[in-house]
Design a protein around this motif. Structure first.
Motif, short mmCIF file in Angstrom:
data_model
loop_
_atom_site.label_atom_id
_atom_site.label_comp_id
_atom_site.label_asym_id
_atom_site.label_seq_id
_atom_site.Cartn_x
_atom_site.Cartn_y
_atom_site.Cartn_z
N THR A 435 0.81 -1.22 0.00
CA THR A 435 0.00 0.00 0.00
C THR A 435 0.85 1.27 0.00
OG1 THR A 435 -0.11 -0.02 2.41
CG2 THR A 435 -1.86 -1.16 1.21
N ILE A 436 2.07 1.20 -0.48
CA ILE A 436 2.96 2.35 -0.44
C ILE A 436 2.37 3.55 -1.19
CG2 ILE A 436 4.26 1.40 -2.41
CD1 ILE A 436 5.61 3.66 0.39
N ARG A 437 1.69 3.30 -2.32
CA ARG A 437 1.13 4.40 -3.10
C ARG A 437 0.07 5.16 -2.31
NH1 ARG A 437 -1.88 3.41 -8.79
NH2 ARG A 437 -3.81 4.05 -7.81
N ASN A 442 -1.96 9.94 0.69
CA ASN A 442 -2.62 10.59 1.81
C ASN A 442 -2.44 9.68 3.03
OD1 ASN A 442 -4.54 11.50 3.77
ND2 ASN A 442 -5.64 12.57 2.16
N LEU A 443 -1.46 9.98 3.85
CA LEU A 443 -1.08 9.09 4.94
C LEU A 443 -2.21 8.89 5.94
CD1 LEU A 443 1.22 7.39 6.05
CD2 LEU A 443 2.00 9.38 7.34
N ARG A 448 -6.50 5.41 8.27
CA ARG A 448 -7.88 5.13 8.67
C ARG A 448 -8.45 3.93 7.91
NH1 ARG A 448 -11.58 10.33 8.54
NH2 ARG A 448 -13.06 8.70 9.19
N ALA A 449 -8.13 3.83 6.63
CA ALA A 449 -8.65 2.72 5.83
C ALA A 449 -8.11 1.38 6.33
CB ALA A 449 -8.27 2.91 4.36
N ILE A 514 6.98 5.98 7.16
CA ILE A 514 5.52 5.97 7.04
C ILE A 514 4.88 4.70 7.60
CG2 ILE A 514 5.31 7.60 5.12
CD1 ILE A 514 5.30 5.28 3.20
N SER A 515 5.68 3.74 8.06
CA SER A 515 5.16 2.51 8.66
C SER A 515 5.30 2.58 10.17
CB SER A 515 5.93 1.30 8.13
OG SER A 515 5.51 0.11 8.78
N ILE A 516 4.40 1.88 10.88
CA ILE A 516 4.60 1.74 12.32
C ILE A 516 5.87 0.93 12.55
CG2 ILE A 516 2.16 1.94 12.90
CD1 ILE A 516 2.12 -1.15 13.19
N PRO A 517 6.51 1.08 13.69
CA PRO A 517 7.73 0.30 13.96
C PRO A 517 7.41 -1.17 14.25
CG PRO A 517 7.14 1.62 15.86
CD PRO A 517 6.20 2.04 14.77
#
Length: 620
Positions: A435-437, A442-443, A448-449, A514-517
């Motif tokens: 889901t990088i795109r 829109n981070l 939320r999605a 942009i990812s959780i750890p």
């Protein structure tokens, strides 16, 4: 006179035998004749696969022309359930098609006159409408899940006309389509990991007779620790005083236990087992089940099913199957076929893919970017093959300029879980892929999605862990998965030797900004390898032409050595819980499989099995 009568009788007898033979042969010639729902079967059903009248609708004017009530312009024939892009359909048209139409006649048996008649579709891509005798009977959105329409009120005496229309626009940006290519020729367009499209009907179409009150669905939850099954029914047209009876059978069909109670909506039946048989890869024991809806002493509805008693859970950074640690030796399975595209040519072809994976040392598969048909899950259940159920997401699902995408994803993902959650072979859910795109677009919307989909999945099925978004960007997840096609063994070792739940900051994350750890979940490299090798390149010191084929590698020996080196790093780390190798077989321009697209071995499979089935440190 006696001899004449005898001769006539013998001739008549042979004629009867001949006609029976013709009927059997005709039935055997129906493509994909097996029951499409082996975990929810009634005896009264009719397979509608075979030759249908067919028409392309390039101008999407069929509705305006009234084709739903007058199919006289359908000038082609197609073999259902194969899509028109496939060779097995008899058509083989691979260009874009915005709409297709189908027609055939159906004759309802006399014994069904007092029944509800249900029209089932295994899958239709994408927007499907159906008419009986010109009367609309239903509409469904979603290209990969099963659905049905009650056609009883539209039927007439004698022959009935069934017309089906499917609208399909994979380039719209709102229609999730998995690996289907948005370019006419994906290889020439440089889209080497996308494949030929599928339009319209691509799984079995069938009729089923049901009583006025019937069992709509049943949720089967195995409870290994308490040696029981919890069976929760949904009853359609429930009437007060009805009973729901469950019979549990051995794998040889002998009754073990039964339990009857009031058929109250969503009220569970608990079946306790005195001497439970456990489902596992080494012994995939399946209990038979029979569900009965009773009205006093009258049997109203009967459905046959099966179940496996198993437990799959997470403790710390480990997976456990039946309370024993297990390393997931997965392979990527795309579910594509040279002659049927998304549709397996036969039921045995579904089974064969599982057998080929087991022979290569894998214990399961990540079912990649495709909602597989129910018959595949049946064979996985029978053969003890573990899988992750996955949605058809390959990046399209995050074109946030078109908000309808998320609604389409949520609906179809919900339907797929509800359809498949009773299969013991499915041990985890993966609603998104790479889901990088969306995260970059829109981070906050992406976040939320993912959270909403994770929560939806958990509410529908709290028994399985969730891999929120396979590969790159995690938001809320039970499994920490990584995609990595690094071909340098030394840098590979540096990345993965440091994985440790007690030192989470050192964990390799593709996009940490942009990812959780990493938080100590089971860490799985669920895409790696991509090792290129075909016989055309044997003994040549060169890589595949990146313009026409995709993969990594050089000679056969180099490829095998590379696979072994990469895999050994993952197996020997006690803090890595599993892998998923890319991939089981070649698909079109993507030639990085253990087997060819035709399912022929590309390597010595015994040597390959030694690599993938080697002991894993996390299981010790």
């Amino acid at each position: 006179m006696y001899k004449l009568v005898r001769a006539l009788f013998v001739s008549f007898l042979w004629l009867i035998i001949f006609m029976i033979g013709l009927t059997a042969k005709s039935q055997n010639n129906i493509p994909r004749p097996e029951h499409p729902k082996p975990q929810f079967m009634r005896d009264s059903w009719i397979n509608l696969n075979g030759q249908w009248n067919f028409a392309f609708d390039f101008g999407q004017s069929g509705i305006e022309k009234g084709w739903f009530s007058d199919p006289s312009e359908f000038d082609m024939k197609i073999s259902v359930p194969f899509c028109p892009e496939s060779s097995l359909s008899g058509i083989g048209h691979t260009d874009f098609v915005p709409a297709v139409w189908y027609h055939r006649q159906i004759d309802i048996p006399e014994s069904w006159r007092d029944k509800r008649v249900i029209l089932h579709f295994g899958a239709v891509d994408y927007d499907c409408r159906a008419w009986i005798n010109g009367t609309p009977v239903g509409r469904h959105y979603g290209g990969s899940v099963s659905f049905s329409f009650d056609i009883t009120e539209a039927l007439q005496e004698g022959v009935n006309d069934l017309v089906v229309c499917a609208l399909d626009d994979i380039r719209s940006g709102i229609q999730p389509g998995g690996k289907q290519s948005i370019a006419y020729d994906p290889a020439k367009a440089g889209m080497l990991t996308r494949y030929t499209r599928t339009t319209g009907i691509w799984q079995t179409v069938w009729l089923e007779a049901r009583p006025e009150s019937y069992i709509e669905s049943v949720n089967i939850v195995p409870d290994l620790d308490n040696s029981c099954f919890t069976i929760t029914p949904v009853i359609e047209n429930y009437r007060n005083g009805m009973d729901f009876n469950v019979v549990l059978l051995s794998d040889e069909g002998e009754e073990i236990v039964s339990k009857k109670q009031y058929a109250t909506q969503n009220s569970p039946v608990i079946l306790e087992l005195a001497n439970p048989e456990v489902w596992c890869p080494d012994n995939p024991y399946l209990y038979g089940l029979q569900f009965e809806l009773l009205d006093g002493n009258k049997e109203v509805d009967v459905v046959k099913s099966y179940a496996g008693l198993r437990k799959f859970h997470i403790e710390g950074n480990k997976f456990f199957l039946n309370n024993e640690p297990i390393f997931l030796r997965f392979v990527l399975d795309q579910g594509y076929y040279p002659d049927g595209i998304l549709t397996a040519p036969t039921d045995q072809a579904l089974k064969k893919d599982i057998v080929l994976a087991l022979e290569a040392g894998f214990n399961g598969a990540r079912l990649h970017d495709k909602i597989f048909e129910e018959r595949f899950h049946y064979w996985a259940d029978k053969l003890g093959y573990l899988t992750w159920g996955e949605y058809i997401d390959y990046g399209e699902s995050f074109d946030w300029s078109k908000t309808q995408v998320f609604l389409n994803q949520q609906r179809e993902w919900r339907e797929s879980i509800m359809r498949d959650r009773n299969h013991p072979s499915i041990v985890a859910w993966t609603p998104f892929n790479e889901t990088i795109r969306g995260a970059r677009y829109n981070l906050e919307t992406h976040r939320r999605a993912i959270i909403e989909t994770y929560d939806l999945t958990r509410n529908l099925d709290p028994t399985r862990p969730i891999n929120d978004a396979s590969g790159y960007v995690h938001v809320k997840t039970d499994i920490f998965s990584i995609h990595d096609y690094d071909q340098n063994v030394e840098s590979w070792k540096d990345k993965y030797q440091s994985i440790n739940p007690n030192n989470q900051e050192k964990a390799f994350i593709r996009y940490p900004e942009i990812s959780i750890p990493y938080n100590g979940e089971p860490y799985v490299v669920d895409e790696y390898g991509g090792t290129f090798w075909t016989r055309d390149y044997a003994n040549k010191e060169q890589q595949g032409d990146s313009r026409t084929q995709w993969g990594y590698g050089k000679t056969e020996k180099q490829v095998k050595d590379l696979i072994k080196a990469l895999t050994s790093v993952l197996l020997n780390n006690p803090n890595i819980a599993g892998y998923c190798f890319t991939q089981l077989y070649d698909v079109e321009a993507e030639v990085n499989g253990i087997y060819s697209y035709q399912r022929e071995p590309k390597f010595n499979i015994e040597q390959i099995k030694e690599i993938f089935a080697a002991p894993a440190a996390i299981e010790e």
